[in-house]
Motif scaffolding. Structure first.
Motif, PDB file in Angstrom:
ATOM      1  N   ARG A  23      45.314  -0.138   0.615  1.00 23.08           N
ATOM      2  CA  ARG A  23      45.502   0.052  -0.825  1.00 23.08           C
ATOM      3  C   ARG A  23      45.959   1.491  -1.094  1.00 23.08           C
ATOM      4  O   ARG A  23      45.646   2.397  -0.313  1.00 23.08           O
ATOM      5  CB  ARG A  23      44.201  -0.226  -1.576  1.00 23.08           C
ATOM      6  N   PRO A  24      46.677   1.690  -2.201  1.00 18.10           N
ATOM      7  CA  PRO A  24      46.993   3.067  -2.580  1.00 18.10           C
ATOM      8  C   PRO A  24      45.691   3.790  -2.897  1.00 18.10           C
ATOM      9  O   PRO A  24      44.823   3.241  -3.577  1.00 18.10           O
ATOM     10  CB  PRO A  24      47.857   2.915  -3.834  1.00 18.10           C
ATOM     11  N   LYS A  25      45.516   5.002  -2.417  1.00 19.32           N
ATOM     12  CA  LYS A  25      44.214   5.685  -2.571  1.00 19.32           C
ATOM     13  C   LYS A  25      44.021   6.255  -3.981  1.00 19.32           C
ATOM     14  O   LYS A  25      42.917   6.392  -4.450  1.00 19.32           O
ATOM     15  CB  LYS A  25      44.082   6.820  -1.546  1.00 19.32           C
ATOM     16  N   ASP A  26      45.132   6.610  -4.614  1.00 21.08           N
ATOM     17  CA  ASP A  26      44.989   7.256  -5.921  1.00 21.08           C
ATOM     18  C   ASP A  26      45.232   6.269  -7.048  1.00 21.08           C
ATOM     19  O   ASP A  26      46.076   5.386  -6.943  1.00 21.08           O
ATOM     20  CB  ASP A  26      46.013   8.397  -6.063  1.00 21.08           C
ATOM     21  N   ASP A  27      44.529   6.470  -8.113  1.00 19.11           N
ATOM     22  CA  ASP A  27      44.796   5.737  -9.345  1.00 19.11           C
ATOM     23  C   ASP A  27      44.759   4.224  -9.188  1.00 19.11           C
ATOM     24  O   ASP A  27      45.488   3.520  -9.876  1.00 19.11           O
ATOM     25  CB  ASP A  27      46.196   6.108  -9.902  1.00 19.11           C
ATOM     26  N   LEU A  28      43.956   3.723  -8.235  1.00 22.58           N
ATOM     27  CA  LEU A  28      43.927   2.265  -8.097  1.00 22.58           C
ATOM     28  C   LEU A  28      43.101   1.680  -9.242  1.00 22.58           C
ATOM     29  O   LEU A  28      41.960   2.062  -9.461  1.00 22.58           O
ATOM     30  CB  LEU A  28      43.326   1.840  -6.752  1.00 22.58           C
ATOM     31  N   ALA A  29      43.699   0.787  -9.968  1.00 21.12           N
ATOM     32  CA  ALA A  29      42.965   0.114 -11.036  1.00 21.12           C
ATOM     33  C   ALA A  29      43.041  -1.384 -10.794  1.00 21.12           C
ATOM     34  O   ALA A  29      44.108  -1.920 -10.494  1.00 21.12           O
ATOM     35  CB  ALA A  29      43.582   0.465 -12.387  1.00 21.12           C
ATOM     36  N   LEU A  30      41.891  -2.034 -10.891  1.00 20.46           N
ATOM     37  CA  LEU A  30      41.836  -3.478 -10.689  1.00 20.46           C
ATOM     38  C   LEU A  30      41.549  -4.171 -12.013  1.00 20.46           C
ATOM     39  O   LEU A  30      40.824  -3.647 -12.861  1.00 20.46           O
ATOM     40  CB  LEU A  30      40.720  -3.841  -9.703  1.00 20.46           C
ATOM     41  N   LEU A  31      42.123  -5.357 -12.156  1.00 16.06           N
ATOM     42  CA  LEU A  31      41.820  -6.191 -13.318  1.00 16.06           C
ATOM     43  C   LEU A  31      41.067  -7.400 -12.780  1.00 16.06           C
ATOM     44  O   LEU A  31      41.667  -8.306 -12.191  1.00 16.06           O
ATOM     45  CB  LEU A  31      43.123  -6.632 -13.989  1.00 16.06           C
ATOM     46  N   ASP A  32      39.767  -7.390 -12.956  1.00 16.24           N
ATOM     47  CA  ASP A  32      38.932  -8.487 -12.449  1.00 16.24           C
ATOM     48  C   ASP A  32      39.086  -9.694 -13.385  1.00 16.24           C
ATOM     49  O   ASP A  32      38.720  -9.629 -14.559  1.00 16.24           O
ATOM     50  CB  ASP A  32      37.476  -7.986 -12.419  1.00 16.24           C
ATOM     51  N   LEU A  33      39.628 -10.773 -12.830  1.00 14.84           N
ATOM     52  CA  LEU A  33      39.888 -11.950 -13.678  1.00 14.84           C
ATOM     53  C   LEU A  33      38.684 -12.883 -13.776  1.00 14.84           C
ATOM     54  O   LEU A  33      38.723 -13.875 -14.501  1.00 14.84           O
ATOM     55  CB  LEU A  33      41.074 -12.749 -13.102  1.00 14.84           C
ATOM     56  N   SER A  34      37.627 -12.567 -13.045  1.00 20.36           N
ATOM     57  CA  SER A  34      36.585 -13.575 -12.836  1.00 20.36           C
ATOM     58  C   SER A  34      35.841 -13.990 -14.109  1.00 20.36           C
ATOM     59  O   SER A  34      35.225 -15.052 -14.148  1.00 20.36           O
ATOM     60  CB  SER A  34      35.577 -13.092 -11.780  1.00 20.36           C
ATOM     61  N   LEU A  35      35.899 -13.178 -15.170  1.00 20.59           N
ATOM     62  CA  LEU A  35      35.194 -13.558 -16.401  1.00 20.59           C
ATOM     63  C   LEU A  35      36.071 -14.364 -17.359  1.00 20.59           C
ATOM     64  O   LEU A  35      35.624 -14.774 -18.434  1.00 20.59           O
ATOM     65  CB  LEU A  35      34.661 -12.308 -17.117  1.00 20.59           C
ATOM     66  N   LEU A  36      37.326 -14.588 -16.960  1.00 16.77           N
ATOM     67  CA  LEU A  36      38.241 -15.328 -17.844  1.00 16.77           C
ATOM     68  C   LEU A  36      38.041 -16.828 -17.630  1.00 16.77           C
ATOM     69  O   LEU A  36      38.860 -17.511 -17.020  1.00 16.77           O
ATOM     70  CB  LEU A  36      39.698 -14.948 -17.558  1.00 16.77           C
ATOM     71  N   THR A  37      36.940 -17.318 -18.166  1.00 12.55           N
ATOM     72  CA  THR A  37      36.586 -18.720 -17.901  1.00 12.55           C
ATOM     73  C   THR A  37      37.672 -19.689 -18.374  1.00 12.55           C
ATOM     74  O   THR A  37      37.811 -20.777 -17.847  1.00 12.55           O
ATOM     75  CB  THR A  37      35.240 -19.079 -18.560  1.00 12.55           C
ATOM     76  N   GLU A  38      38.462 -19.243 -19.364  1.00 12.70           N
ATOM     77  CA  GLU A  38      39.534 -20.125 -19.869  1.00 12.70           C
ATOM     78  C   GLU A  38      40.600 -20.409 -18.797  1.00 12.70           C
ATOM     79  O   GLU A  38      41.374 -21.360 -18.923  1.00 12.70           O
ATOM     80  CB  GLU A  38      40.182 -19.521 -21.128  1.00 12.70           C
ATOM     81  N   LEU A  39      40.643 -19.574 -17.750  1.00 13.13           N
ATOM     82  CA  LEU A  39      41.621 -19.806 -16.670  1.00 13.13           C
ATOM     83  C   LEU A  39      41.044 -20.623 -15.521  1.00 13.13           C
ATOM     84  O   LEU A  39      41.737 -20.959 -14.578  1.00 13.13           O
ATOM     85  CB  LEU A  39      42.120 -18.471 -16.093  1.00 13.13           C
ATOM     86  N   ARG A  40      39.772 -20.926 -15.581  1.00 12.01           N
ATOM     87  CA  ARG A  40      39.097 -21.562 -14.436  1.00 12.01           C
ATOM     88  C   ARG A  40      39.389 -23.069 -14.353  1.00 12.01           C
ATOM     89  O   ARG A  40      39.577 -23.616 -13.280  1.00 12.01           O
ATOM     90  CB  ARG A  40      37.584 -21.321 -14.584  1.00 12.01           C
ATOM     91  N   ALA A  41      39.435 -23.712 -15.524  1.00  8.40           N
ATOM     92  CA  ALA A  41      39.503 -25.184 -15.535  1.00  8.40           C
ATOM     93  C   ALA A  41      40.889 -25.691 -15.153  1.00  8.40           C
ATOM     94  O   ALA A  41      41.882 -24.991 -15.299  1.00  8.40           O
ATOM     95  CB  ALA A  41      39.151 -25.689 -16.922  1.00  8.40           C
ATOM     96  N   PHE A  42      40.927 -26.934 -14.665  1.00  5.13           N
ATOM     97  CA  PHE A  42      42.211 -27.617 -14.504  1.00  5.13           C
ATOM     98  C   PHE A  42      42.235 -28.785 -15.474  1.00  5.13           C
ATOM     99  O   PHE A  42      41.186 -29.194 -15.994  1.00  5.13           O
ATOM    100  CB  PHE A  42      42.411 -28.098 -13.056  1.00  5.13           C
ATOM    101  N   ARG A  43      43.452 -29.305 -15.716  1.00  6.11           N
ATOM    102  CA  ARG A  43      43.605 -30.396 -16.685  1.00  6.11           C
ATOM    103  C   ARG A  43      44.485 -31.457 -16.059  1.00  6.11           C
ATOM    104  O   ARG A  43      45.605 -31.150 -15.615  1.00  6.11           O
ATOM    105  CB  ARG A  43      44.281 -29.821 -17.938  1.00  6.11           C
TER     106      ARG A  43
END
Ligand SMILES: Cc1cc2nc3c(=O)[nH]c(=O)nc-3n(C[C@H](O)[C@H](O)[C@H](O)COP(=O)(O)OP(=O)(O)OC[C@H]3O[C@@H](n4cnc5c(N)ncnc54)[C@H](O)[C@@H]3O)c2cc1C
Length: 280
Positions: A39-59
Motif C-alpha cells: 500500500r502507499p505509505k502516505d495519506d492512505l485513506a480507506l472507505l469501509d463499506l461494511s456498514l452500507l447494509t443497503e448494498l448487502r442484499a441481492f434481488r
C-alpha cells in the motif's frame, strides 16, 4: 491512516466525491489486505463499506438477479433460488478460497480487484452481467465484458463505487464452468472457463489466459455458426485469436492454451453425445 465508516450510500459517495484522491473502498478486504504491504505509505485513506447494509442484499426477479455491491459468495451459495436460477454462480462461489473467504469476499470486490484469475468474473461475464457504477453525479451501467481496459485497469473512475451487478434471467440451452488449479480447493486458477448458450447466442469467457478475464469472440462466432470440431487443436487454433496466455509462477502459456481448448472440446463432445442419445 484514515478510515471513513459511512452508514449510508449517499454519505459514502460524498466522501468519494469530496476527497482528492478518493479513499480506497474496502469490502471484505480479502484482496486488499493481501496486498497490504504494497500500500502507499502516505495519506492512505480507506472507505469501509461494511456498514452500507443497503448494498448487502441481492434481488431476484423474473427478469434479473441484482447482486449488491456488498453481496458475498456465501449469500449466493446459501440461496437455493439463486443457485437454481444461476447454477454457475453457485458453482464458482464454492470454488473461491474456503468458507472464510466465501463469507467475506464479495462479487463486486472480485470485479474491482481486476485480477485476470478472478473466478467470479468469467461466470458473470458469460451470463451477460452489467456493472452498475455510482458516483455522486449519477449512475452508469457498463457491460462486464467492456469493463476492463488492461491489466488491473478498468473504466471505473476513482470516485465511483460498484453499487450492483445486474444479470439478466434467461432460458439457457447450455451452461458450463470449470476451474483448473493446482489442487481442487484453495487454489488460484491456472485456467478457467465459463460457457453459456441462450437465445442471444454463445458466450465463452475465460480467466488466466489474458491480461484480464475476457470473452472469446472468435470461438463464440464459430459456435454461433454451428461449427463442430474434430479435435481440441481446432479449438486451440480459433482461440489463438482470442487469448494471449503467459508463463508465470502458476503455469505456462502452453499448458493454459492446451487445457482451455481441451476443456471446451470435451465438454462440447459430451453435449453432442447426450443429444444423440436423446434423439435415438
Ligand atoms: C486465502 C484467499 C483465497 C482466495 N481465493 C480466491 C479464489 O479461489 N478465486 C478468486 O477469484 N479469488 C480468490 N481470492 C481473492 C478474493 O477473495 C476475491 O477476489 C474477493 O471477491 C474479493 O472481494 P472483497 O470484498 O474481499 O474485496 P476487497 O479486498 O475489499 O477489495 C478488492 C478491490 O475491490 C475494490 N472494491 C471492493 N468493493 C468495491 C465496490 N463496491 N466498489 C468499488 N470498488 C470496490 C477495493 O478497493 C479493492 O481494490 C482469495 C483471497 C484469499 C485471501
Amino acid at each position: 491512516m484514515q478510515i471513513h465508516r459511512p452508514t449510508t450510500l449517499n454519505h459514502a459517495l460524498d466522501l468519494m466525491a469530496d476527497s482528492a484522491p478518493p479513499p480506497t473502498p474496502i469490502a471484505g478486504g480479502t484482496d486488499l489486505l493481501v496486498s497490504w504491504h504494497h500500500r502507499p505509505k502516505d495519506d492512505l485513506a480507506l472507505l469501509d463499506l461494511s456498514l452500507l447494509t443497503e448494498l448487502r442484499a441481492f434481488r431476484l426477479t423474473d427478469e434479473f438477479l441484482e447482486l449488491g455491491g456488498l453481496t458475498t459468495y456465501w449469500q449466493v451459495i446459501e440461496s437455493a433460488e439463486v443457485s437454481q436460477a444461476f447454477p454457475l454462480l453457485a458453482q464458482a462461489a464454492r470454488q473461491v478460497g474456503a468458507i472464510q473467504i466465501q463469507t467475506r469476499g464479495t462479487w463486486a470486490g472480485n470485479i474491482a480487484n481486476a485480477s485476470p484469475a478472478a473466478d467470479g468474473v468469467p461466470v458473470m461475464m458469460a451470463y451477460d452481467a452489467v456493472v452498475v457504477l455510482q458516483s455522486r453525479d449519477g449512475t452508469t451501467e457498463v457491460p462486464l465484458d467492456q469493463y476492463y481496459t488492461g491489466y488491473k485497469q478498468s473504466v471505473r473512475r476513482p470516485e465511483q463505487l460498484i453499487r450492483a451487478i445486474r444479470i439478466p434471467r434467461r432460458q439457457r440451452a447450455f451452461e458450463y464452468f470449470h476451474k483448473v488449479g493446482a489442487r481442487s480447493a484453495q487454489a488460484i486458477a491456472k485456467v478457467g472457463v465459463a460457457m453459456v448458450k441462450d437465445a442471444h447466442g454463445w458466450r465463452v469467457a475465460a480467466n488466466s489466459v489474458a491480461p484480464f478475464v475476457c470473452r472469446c469472440p472468435a470461438l463464440e462466432a464459430a459456435l454461433d455458426a454451428g461449427q463442430s470440431f474434430s479435435s481440441p487443436a481446432e479449438i486451440a487454433d480459433i482461440l489463438s485469436a482470442d487469448i494471449s496466455p503467459i508463463d508465470d509462477l502458476r503455469s505456462t502459456a502452453g499448458y493454459r492454451e492446451r487445457v482451455l481448448s481441451r476443456l471446451i472440446y470435451f465438454r462440447l463432445e459430451e453435449r453432442e453425445k447426450r443429444k444423440e442419445k436423446r434423439e435415438k
